[in-house]
Design an enzyme around this catalytic site. Structure first.
Site, short mmCIF file in Angstrom:
data_model
loop_
_atom_site.label_atom_id
_atom_site.label_comp_id
_atom_site.label_asym_id
_atom_site.label_seq_id
_atom_site.Cartn_x
_atom_site.Cartn_y
_atom_site.Cartn_z
N LYS A 1 8.48 9.81 21.22
CA LYS A 1 7.33 9.01 20.77
C LYS A 1 7.15 7.75 21.61
O LYS A 1 6.06 7.47 22.11
CB LYS A 1 7.50 8.60 19.29
CG LYS A 1 7.57 9.76 18.32
CD LYS A 1 7.70 9.28 16.89
CE LYS A 1 8.93 8.44 16.62
NZ LYS A 1 10.20 9.19 16.74
N ARG B 1 6.05 6.20 7.83
CA ARG B 1 7.23 7.07 7.74
C ARG B 1 7.44 7.65 6.37
O ARG B 1 8.43 8.36 6.15
CB ARG B 1 8.48 6.27 8.06
CG ARG B 1 8.47 5.84 9.48
CD ARG B 1 9.87 5.69 9.95
NE ARG B 1 9.78 5.00 11.19
CZ ARG B 1 10.74 4.94 12.08
NH1 ARG B 1 11.89 5.51 11.81
NH2 ARG B 1 10.58 4.33 13.19
N ARG C 1 20.18 7.50 25.44
CA ARG C 1 19.02 6.60 25.49
C ARG C 1 19.42 5.17 25.83
O ARG C 1 20.41 4.64 25.34
CB ARG C 1 18.32 6.61 24.13
CG ARG C 1 17.23 5.55 24.01
CD ARG C 1 16.21 5.88 22.96
NE ARG C 1 16.71 5.80 21.60
CZ ARG C 1 15.97 6.09 20.52
NH1 ARG C 1 14.72 6.50 20.68
NH2 ARG C 1 16.48 6.00 19.33
N ARG D 1 20.90 1.15 21.94
CA ARG D 1 20.48 0.56 20.68
C ARG D 1 21.65 0.52 19.69
O ARG D 1 22.45 1.45 19.65
CB ARG D 1 19.34 1.38 20.09
CG ARG D 1 18.01 1.01 20.70
CD ARG D 1 16.92 1.93 20.28
NE ARG D 1 16.94 2.26 18.86
CZ ARG D 1 15.95 2.90 18.24
NH1 ARG D 1 14.88 3.25 18.92
NH2 ARG D 1 16.03 3.19 16.98
#
Ligand code: ADP
Ligand code: ADP
Ligand code: ZN
Length: 233
Positions: free
Chosen positions: A17, A97, A136, A169
């Protein structure tokens, strides 16, 4: 100023996304608005609100709806103020969400005279998601997303776009990822039916190279946005 056209991007964690929204936004003249990025910026402060958000964020739990809506609306209002007619609409990444958020969004968009032009659904198998999330890297300065293997920066550890430092993250741990994927299945995936009933959903196979997915999204969205009686600019 009323009458914006917004696009919602829905897909599980790791479906791309953020990656796709960042690429599409300038091409479609939309502004990429990611509630996760808004929270990450907010958490760089040292105050009560930052601590409250972090208590949910680091566990991989949803931040309460009311607080999330407040943060989103503050961003949309700022865009109206700062960009005026330049601002055609938002690419919403990570909102809504759950059903309560989808209903709240319908309410606030109606009040503003705005509409949802399309809901993009990125489809990616679960085992691919885990592989993507474990590699990531993100830039806290500009929100750009990388992957150690699939989308590496030109210089290791440095953002191509702004020169900022890249990091993992704090919620890309195996436990928080598992919890977020479960919340997605239980609360977010059912929204697809909510929007399918309004014929808004475009399903896209997100398990292909980044450029190929971007191209398909662009073709699908350009025709949707062109069919709306959009103000010329
Ligand atoms: P991911 O999709 O990988 O969970 P995001 O960057 O979109 O990552 O969101 C990170 C975290 O920010 C979420 O786990 C949650 O704590 C919070 N968050 C983001 N968007 C929302 C939302 N719409 N409602 C509630 N919490 C949110
Ligand atoms: P989301 O916002 O849906 O959680 P991201 O855009 O952050 O997903 O992508 C998750 C990870 O997968 C990132 O490291 C990103 O670089 C990588 N990625 C995104 N799209 C693809 C793709 N089509 N193929 C391979 N890796 C991808
Ligand atoms: Zn950056």
């Amino acid at each position: 100023m009323a009458g914006r056209f917004h696009v919602i991007v829905i897909g599980p964690q790791g479906s791309g996304k953020g990656t796709q929204a960042a690429r599409l936004a300038p091409l479609l003249q939309l502004v990429h608005v990611a509630t996760g990025d808004l929270f990450r910026q907010l958490m760089t402060r040292d105050d009560e609100l930052a601590r409250e958000v972090r208590s949910y964020y680091d566990r991989g739990a949803l931040v309460p709806d009311e607080l999330t809506l407040r943060v989103l609306l503050a961003r949309l209002d700022a865009l109206e103020r700062e960009q005026g007619d330049q601002y055609r609409g938002a690419l919403l990444d990570g909102y809504p969400r759950n059903l309560a958020q989808a209903e709240a969004l319908d309410r606030v968009l109606t009040e503003r005279g705005d509409v949802i032009a399309a809901v993009v659904h990125l489809v990616v198998p679960r085992e691919v998601l885990i592989e993507r999330l474990s590699g990531r890297l993100i830039c806290l300065t500009c929100g750009a997303t990388y992957h150690v293997r699939f989308s590496p920066p030109r210089v290791a550890g440095i953002c191509d776009r702004c020169g900022g430092a890249l990091m993992q993250r704090s919620d890309d741990t195996p436990e928080a990822v598992a919890r977020r994927l479960e919340t997605y299945e239980q609360q977010t995936a059912p929204l697809l039916d909510y929007y399918r009933a309004r014929d808004l959903v475009i399903d896209i196979d997100g398990n292909r190279p980044i450029d190929v997915v971007t191209h398909d999204l662009l073709v699908a969205l350009e025709s949707r946005l062109a069919h709306n009686p959009c103000r010329s600019s």
